[in-house]
Scaffold this motif. Structure first.
Motif, PDB file in Angstrom:
ATOM      1  N   ASN A  61       0.225   4.277   0.474  1.00  0.00           N
ATOM      2  CA  ASN A  61      -0.154   5.272   1.476  1.00  0.00           C
ATOM      3  C   ASN A  61       0.065   4.793   2.904  1.00  0.00           C
ATOM      4  OD1 ASN A  61      -1.064   7.293  -0.383  1.00  0.00           O
ATOM      5  ND2 ASN A  61      -2.904   6.060  -0.717  1.00  0.00           N
TER       6      ASN A  61
ATOM      7  N   SER B  76      -7.027   6.902   9.113  1.00  0.00           N
ATOM      8  CA  SER B  76      -6.601   7.684   7.951  1.00  0.00           C
ATOM      9  C   SER B  76      -6.008   9.025   8.348  1.00  0.00           C
ATOM     10  CB  SER B  76      -7.799   7.923   7.025  1.00  0.00           C
ATOM     11  OG  SER B  76      -8.288   6.704   6.515  1.00  0.00           O
TER      12      SER B  76
ATOM     13  N   HIS C  63      -1.607   2.963   4.910  1.00  0.00           N
ATOM     14  CA  HIS C  63      -2.785   3.131   5.775  1.00  0.00           C
ATOM     15  C   HIS C  63      -2.662   2.207   6.984  1.00  0.00           C
ATOM     16  CE1 HIS C  63      -7.062   3.807   6.777  1.00  0.00           C
ATOM     17  NE2 HIS C  63      -7.031   2.540   7.150  1.00  0.00           N
TER      18      HIS C  63
ATOM     19  N   ASP D 235       0.850  -1.195   0.000  1.00  0.00           N
ATOM     20  CA  ASP D 235       0.000   0.000   0.000  1.00  0.00           C
ATOM     21  C   ASP D 235       0.889   1.248   0.000  1.00  0.00           C
ATOM     22  OD1 ASP D 235      -1.786   2.056   0.472  1.00  0.00           O
ATOM     23  OD2 ASP D 235      -2.111   1.522   2.586  1.00  0.00           O
TER      24      ASP D 235
ATOM     25  N   LYS E  79      -1.232  10.618   9.884  1.00  0.00           N
ATOM     26  CA  LYS E  79      -0.219  10.897   8.865  1.00  0.00           C
ATOM     27  C   LYS E  79       1.131  11.235   9.485  1.00  0.00           C
ATOM     28  CE  LYS E  79      -3.163  10.368   5.526  1.00  0.00           C
ATOM     29  NZ  LYS E  79      -3.110   9.176   4.674  1.00  0.00           N
TER      30      LYS E  79
END
Length: 262
Positions: free
Chosen positions: A107, A259, A109, A105, A262
């Motif tokens: 990103n 989500s 997550h 992935d 970050k």
């Protein structure tokens, strides 16, 4: 950053270890990265601030656990590590070891830099099985890279593995040693977690977590994280069993808290 020459040189050995491991498919790889480059990166990781928004949303099933998906912002060597984890060479290596068609992935997550603070723990659980933002991505493997220099047995925090299909199954422990990677399947029986840690004040149980997915041509039956707490009595265990329904409702109402890490 990643020791590709070392890993590619023993890929058949790693594949055999993965497929034949107990209590379920996994492999432990030491010297995963260039040690000096990884040391430089770890030295640049700032101390956790308790008020930061990236605290884990695992409710009562985890304590003092922090997540930062954008770990590559911390140091250039971690930027290199992220790029290599997403590279075709690592994808090919993962596919050969596991026998599955896997990609990471991009990103991260729920992944990235994980840090456990004072008395941190993570109850035994099985992971969510489909990416919450990509319904056709089946979560196939976890890749965990440990960053704990000079770890001692007294510190605790060993990765615990348990086969949920087997009654009275034996618990398997993996020491979270510096520059040690673990690649493991994620299934509805691959229970894992870690007990409360006793790291010295100001030190953290640290790891980089990357999650590998397989693209499917259909959407499967979604399962969010299911918790199997070993302590806390009947009510806590009942809550762990039904947490997927509660999380699904929460996500519909206010979205995914993960989500935001970050």
């Amino acid at each position: 950053m990643i020791n590709f020459d070392l890993l590619n040189g023993k890929v058949e050995e790693l594949k055999s270890q993965f497929l034949n491991a107990q209590p379920f498919e996994h492999v432990v790889i030491d010297n995963f990265c260039d040690e000096n480059l990884l040391l430089e990166a770890v030295a640049a990781i700032p101390a956790v601030k308790e008020g930061e928004v990236n605290k884990s949303r695992d409710f009562i099933f985890a304590k003092n656990k922090f997540e930062k998906a954008l770990f590559d912002d911390i140091h250039p060597n971690l930027k290199t590590l992220k790029r290599e984890l997403l590279a075709d060479e690592f994808k090919e290596l993962l596919c050969k070891i596991t026998g599955e068609n896997i990609f990471i992935d991009p990103n991260f997550h729920g992944g990235g830099l994980h840090q456990g603070g004072k008395d941190s723990f993570l109850d035994m659980h099985v992971d969510f099985n489909y990416h919450p933002n990509e319904p056709s991505w089946f979560r196939n493997v976890n890749i965990l890279l440990y960053l704990n220099k000079d770890w001692k047995k007294d510190y605790g925090g060993e990765l615990k593995l348990l086969d949920g299909r087997v009654e009275d199954a034996n618990l398997h422990l993996i020491e979270p040693l510096f520059n040690r990677a673990v690649i493991m399947f994620t299934r509805d029986y691959t229970l894992h977690g870690y007990a409360p840690i006793k790291f010295p004040d100001g030190e953290y149980r640290r790891s980089i977590a990357a999650y590998g997915y397989t693209q499917q041509d259909h959407e499967g039956v979604v399962r969010t994280t299911v918790w199997y707490p070993e302590k806390g009595g009947f009510l806590r265990k009942l809550l762990g069993k039904h947490m997927p329904r509660l999380v699904k409702l929460k996500s519909k109402l206010i979205g995914s808290g993960t989500s935001k890490n970050k």
